[in-house]
Write an enzyme that holds these catalytic residues in place. Structure first.
Site, short mmCIF file in Angstrom:
data_model
loop_
_atom_site.label_atom_id
_atom_site.label_comp_id
_atom_site.label_asym_id
_atom_site.label_seq_id
_atom_site.Cartn_x
_atom_site.Cartn_y
_atom_site.Cartn_z
N TYR A 179 0.84 -1.20 0.00
CA TYR A 179 0.00 0.00 0.00
C TYR A 179 0.87 1.24 0.00
O TYR A 179 2.05 1.20 0.38
CB TYR A 179 -0.97 0.01 1.20
CG TYR A 179 -0.31 0.29 2.53
CD1 TYR A 179 0.15 -0.74 3.33
CD2 TYR A 179 -0.16 1.61 2.98
CE1 TYR A 179 0.76 -0.48 4.55
CE2 TYR A 179 0.44 1.88 4.20
CZ TYR A 179 0.89 0.84 4.99
OH TYR A 179 1.49 1.09 6.19
N CYS A 180 0.28 2.34 -0.47
CA CYS A 180 0.95 3.66 -0.43
C CYS A 180 -0.15 4.71 -0.31
O CYS A 180 -1.29 4.38 0.00
CB CYS A 180 1.81 3.86 -1.68
SG CYS A 180 0.88 3.86 -3.22
N THR A 181 0.17 5.97 -0.56
CA THR A 181 -0.80 7.05 -0.32
C THR A 181 -2.02 6.96 -1.23
O THR A 181 -3.15 6.94 -0.77
CB THR A 181 -0.12 8.43 -0.53
OG1 THR A 181 1.12 8.41 0.16
CG2 THR A 181 -1.00 9.55 -0.02
#
Ligand code: ZN
Ligand code: ZN
Length: 317
Positions: A179-181
């Site tokens: 996951y990331c922003t």
């Protein structure tokens, strides 16, 4: 004020899709954004489009519709938030080699990438036994907020992600959920893991932002760092917590600032009290530094607008 009553929107989006003539596209897109009075940052590359822009709600609506009518970007997923003022001061539309700087330009996510998980699917899978949650963001981002039990990496920039592959070898037999922003870094990170022999690679589609909006943000600890003048935003409406500590005094704090010394500018948590005491600086040395900027209590420093011209860069005005 209710979010829906706010006059402005912030959009975060990306789309991996081939753009043939990037210079011409940039020109037309720049013009479109000016017509719609948008501000923010957009990157155009042969591999696609990546942007975060702000504008009046109705202008943002028109922008999203126009993007969606272009067959190349029909599938673009916009993360929309409502705010009470413009989140950016300037408009920059630039051509670059990649839409997110990664040192992985050769990977083509539109050909091969990790399986996309919608926020609800991610929520259901994340606590299973054979799952590892992998945060692919940098130190200043996961310091202030991350998923419970997530593996984080000691990197200052996403470009360093490939260097960490050895550290991740031990998770090769697991299901890896990245996951990331907003989801964009995961497109490359998950493709890179697949290329390195990981077999079960998934990615949180739309990132933390969409997870907060569609799945209530459960088990996201702390706040989410963003790249506009809000600095950090709330994600978790179910079981919120604070995980970061003030860089100066060590008390629990999720007030993210940039150091007031322009020559330092590190992103760190700084509690309200230390903020005023240190005049926005992260250390005594920074407080006394000749490049220290005046502190207004926010810890966000807009770049100088001197000489800024929104139409600069257009070939035909
Ligand atoms: Zn403090
Ligand atoms: Zn500093």
């Amino acid at each position: 004020m209710e979010k829906e009553n706010k006059k402005y929107s912030v959009l975060l989006y990306y789309c991996y899709s081939k753009i043939e003539n990037v210079e011409q596209f940039r020109e037309e897109h720049h013009r479109l954004c000016l017509d719609l009075n948008l501000r923010g940052r957009i990157i155009v590359a042969q591999e696609g489009l990546n942007g975060t822009v702000s504008g009046l709600k109705e202008d943002c609506e028109r922008y999203m519709n126009l993007i969606h009518t272009d067959p190349r970007f029909a599938k673009t997923d916009f993360k929309v938030d409502h705010v009470d003022r413009m989140a950016f001061q300037k408009l920059n539309v630039r051509v670059k080699a990649e839409i997110v700087h990664s040192s992985l330009a050769y990977l083509k996510p539109y050909e091969r990438t990790g399986i996309h998980l919608e926020p609800q699917e991610f929520k259901q899978m994340k606590d299973q036994e054979d799952v590892v949650i992998l945060d692919v963001r940098s130190n200043y981002e996961h310091t202030v907020g991350k998923f419970k039990n997530a593996v984080t990496l000691n990197i200052d920039n996403f470009r360093e992600f490939p260097d960490k592959i050895k550290e991740l070898e031990k998770y090769k037999d697991k299901k890896v959920l990245t996951y990331c922003t907003g989801g964009i870094k995961c497109e490359k990170a998950s493709a890179f893991l697949l290329e390195n022999g990981f077999e079960n690679v998934y990615q949180l589609h739309g990132g933390i932002i969409k997870y907060g909006m569609e799945a209530g943000g459960e088990d996201f600890e702390g706040k989410c760092y963003v790249f506009d003048n809000r600095v950090v935003i709330d994600v978790n409406q179910v079981n919120p917590s604070i995980i970061s500590k003030c860089y100066v005094c060590g008390t629990t704090s999720d007030r993210m600032v940039n150091c007031a010394n322009a020559a330092c500018n590190i992103h760190v948590p700084l509690c309200e009290e230390c903020g005023w005491k240190m005049d926005g600086a992260c250390s005594d040395a920074c407080k006394a530094h000749p490049e220290k900027r005046p502190y207004n209590g926010s810890g966000y420093y807009a770049k100088q607008l001197n000489g800024y011209n929104p139409v600069k860069g257009l070939k035909r005005i």
